[in-house]
Write an enzyme that holds these catalytic residues in place. Structure first.
Site, PDB file in Angstrom:
ATOM      1  CE  LYS A 258      -0.923   0.121   4.927  1.00  0.00           C
ATOM      2  NZ  LYS A 258      -1.816  -0.323   5.947  1.00  0.00           N
ATOM      3  NE  ARG A 259       5.848   0.353   3.098  1.00  0.00           N
ATOM      4  CZ  ARG A 259       5.274  -0.222   4.158  1.00  0.00           C
ATOM      5  NH1 ARG A 259       4.709   0.507   5.077  1.00  0.00           N
ATOM      6  NH2 ARG A 259       5.302  -1.519   4.328  1.00  0.00           N
TER       7      ARG A 259
END
Ligand code: GLU
Length: 506
Positions: A258-259
């Site tokens: 998700k980064r």
């Protein structure tokens, strides 16, 4: 998985509600689901919500909803119940406490009284000395009475499991034997200072009580499995089959996380889809996702690429799940989606389209089914529903709210002394006179105009398209005009011609 499956299969997916359903987790669910279906077993959904600090408010709801969207329904768990509930760990604290007492009383676990600051200082000191930190068991460890007294006095007391000083080997059904050498293990926390069990402890107790036969999970948990086996031995529990699935990487070899979204947002790029919900909102079909993620680490053993859930159930087996990490190819996913859109029945496609419209809060909300069907037909060959939306956005804008793309105006209308505007003003009276406003009639009219002027179709179609949509993207020109209707088409063309001097162009 090399072993044969003989017990009634009971598998589980056990998400922590600390976020939405990551695409990698969706693959974990799928493989569990397929294993259960394949063997006439049971697929259980258990919510591991013992980490109060990391709880994300609407994540349980979203995870359940996205799983249903994928068609991966569960036999036991939230909303459906079952004989082994509750299926939320936060509702099972008494159960964990019972087993915790057993471990304390049998001497397999002990209260640990160190203050968090003390442990931080020890960790920092080890780091400064460039050594790895390992918790050292007090000798002797505090007694139960001392632990309880400290807790009663308000100290943040934890319970630690006495890790046995032996090598522990787990035979993973995909990876083979994996050993944690005795000198690398340490006594780990099984109950936190807030009285909640840690993941390790709750997971082991629940896998036993829910009679889980196979644990299929991501490779990031491999490091935990030896701990879990040690706990099972101390509690006299059975050890299920374990199989750890490879990691999913981006095409550039970085981990799909998700980064990636945060990074893209910082750089002003459209964030890539990472969670199942992202793909749903971006207009992918659940059939595509299920099909594509099945092929991440599993192979059917031949060239066949397209499978629905039933077909996958027929051919799936853990013996064809590989060890190598998978690469997530977004181009391939798009091409799968294009193909799937053509494979589905018009009714199923419409249903999926309506789901997209709802979850993406599309401007197409409230549109009747007939028009939606027509839109899908005119956009056939599309890659995603979002692309369909982009193509027909012009329909959902007020006639006076068209935003003209300056590049399109320049290239199609203003260039060569307003060649495009001229074509428009020549076509307008013909459109006004058109008796039946149908796609066929419009097509014929444009052909006639082109023939008379001895120009290519684009010389008339593109100016019309820019005039009524503000862009160069829409379905075929006759479908575009037919969808928009006579009144709105004429109004937009007239307005465009009137404003020709002031339209933005480069
Ligand atoms: N709650 C854990 C997670 O979300 C489950 C891991 C497991 O399957 O044991 O990662």
């Amino acid at each position: 998985m090399t072993s044969t499956v003989t017990d009634p299969v009971r598998v589980r997916f056990a998400p922590s509600p600390t976020g939405y359903l990551h695409i990698g987790s969706a693959r974990t669910v799928l493989f569990n689901w397929l294993l259960a279906r394949k063997h006439g077993g049971t697929f259980i959904l258990r919510i591991e919500d013992t980490d109060q600090a990391r709880h994300v408010e609407d994540s349980v709801q979203k995870i359940l909803d996205d799983l249903r969207w994928l068609g991966l329904t569960w036999d036991e768990g939230p909303q459906v119940g079952g004989d082994y509930g509750p299926y939320f760990q936060s509702k099972r604290l008494e159960i964990y406490n019972r087993y915790l007492q057993k471990l304390l009383e049998s001497g397999h676990a002990y209260y640990a009284l160190e203050m968090p600051q003390q442990l931080t200082a020890l960790r920092d000191a080890a780091k400064a000395a460039k050594q790895s930190y390992k918790y050292v068991r007090p000798d002797p460890p505090p007694t139960i009475a001392e632990g309880e007294a400290a807790r009663a006095a308000g100290r943040p007391v934890v319970v630690r499991f006495k890790m046995p000083a032996v090598d522990i080997t787990v035979v993973d059904d995909i990876l083979g034997p994996v050993t944690l050498p005795a000198d690398q293990s340490e006594d780990f926390v099984i109950q936190k200072g807030d009285g909640y069990p840690t993941y390790h402890f709750a997971c082991v107790v629940d896998d036993e009580l829910m009679k889980i036969t196979h644990v299929l999970r991501g490779q990031e948990h491999l490091i935990n499995t030896t701990k879990h086996v040690a706990l099972q031995r101390a509690l006299g529990f059975a050890t299920p089959h374990y199989a750890h699935l490879s990691v999913i990487f981006n095409m550039d070899g970085t981990k799909m996380s998700k980064r990636d979204k945060e990074k893209a947002a910082k750089e002003g790029r459209r964030p890539p889809e990472i969670d199942v919900h992202d793909f749903r909102v971006a207009g992918y079909l659940p059939e595509t996702l299920v099909n594509y993620i099945a092929l991440l680490g599993w192979s059917p053993g031949d060239d066949r690429e397209f499978f629905n859930l039933d077909e996958l159930t027929g051919v799936f087996g853990l013996d064809r799940v590989g060890k190598t990490n998978a690469r997530f190819d977004r181009e391939k996913l798009l091409s799968f989606n294009t193909t799937w859109a053509t494979r589905l029945s018009p009714d199923r496609l419409l249903e999926a389209f309506k789901d997209f419209i709802r979850v993406s809060e599309s401007p197409m909300r409230g549109t009747d089914d007939d028009l939606l069907r027509e839109i899908l037909r005119t956009c056939a060959g599309f890659r995603t529903f979002r692309q369909v939306e982009e193509k027909v956005r012009f329909l959902f804008l007020a006639d006076n709210a068209i935003e003209y793309d300056p590049k399109a105006v320049q290239k199609v209308l203003a260039k060569n002394n307003g060649e495009g505007y001229t074509a428009l003003s020549e076509t307008l009276p013909r459109l006004r006179d058109l008796s039946a406003w149908t796609a066929d009639a419009v097509e014929k009219l444009i052909h006639d105009v082109c023939e008379k002027k001895a120009v290519q179709m684009g010389a008339i179609a593109q100016p019309l398209r820019v005039a009524i949509t503000g862009t160069t993207i829409s379905p075929s020109i006759h479908d575009t005009l037919a969808l928009l209707g006579r009144k709105r088409t004429l109004a937009r063309v007239e307005k465009c011609l009137k404003g020709s001097q002031s339209l933005p162009h480069v």
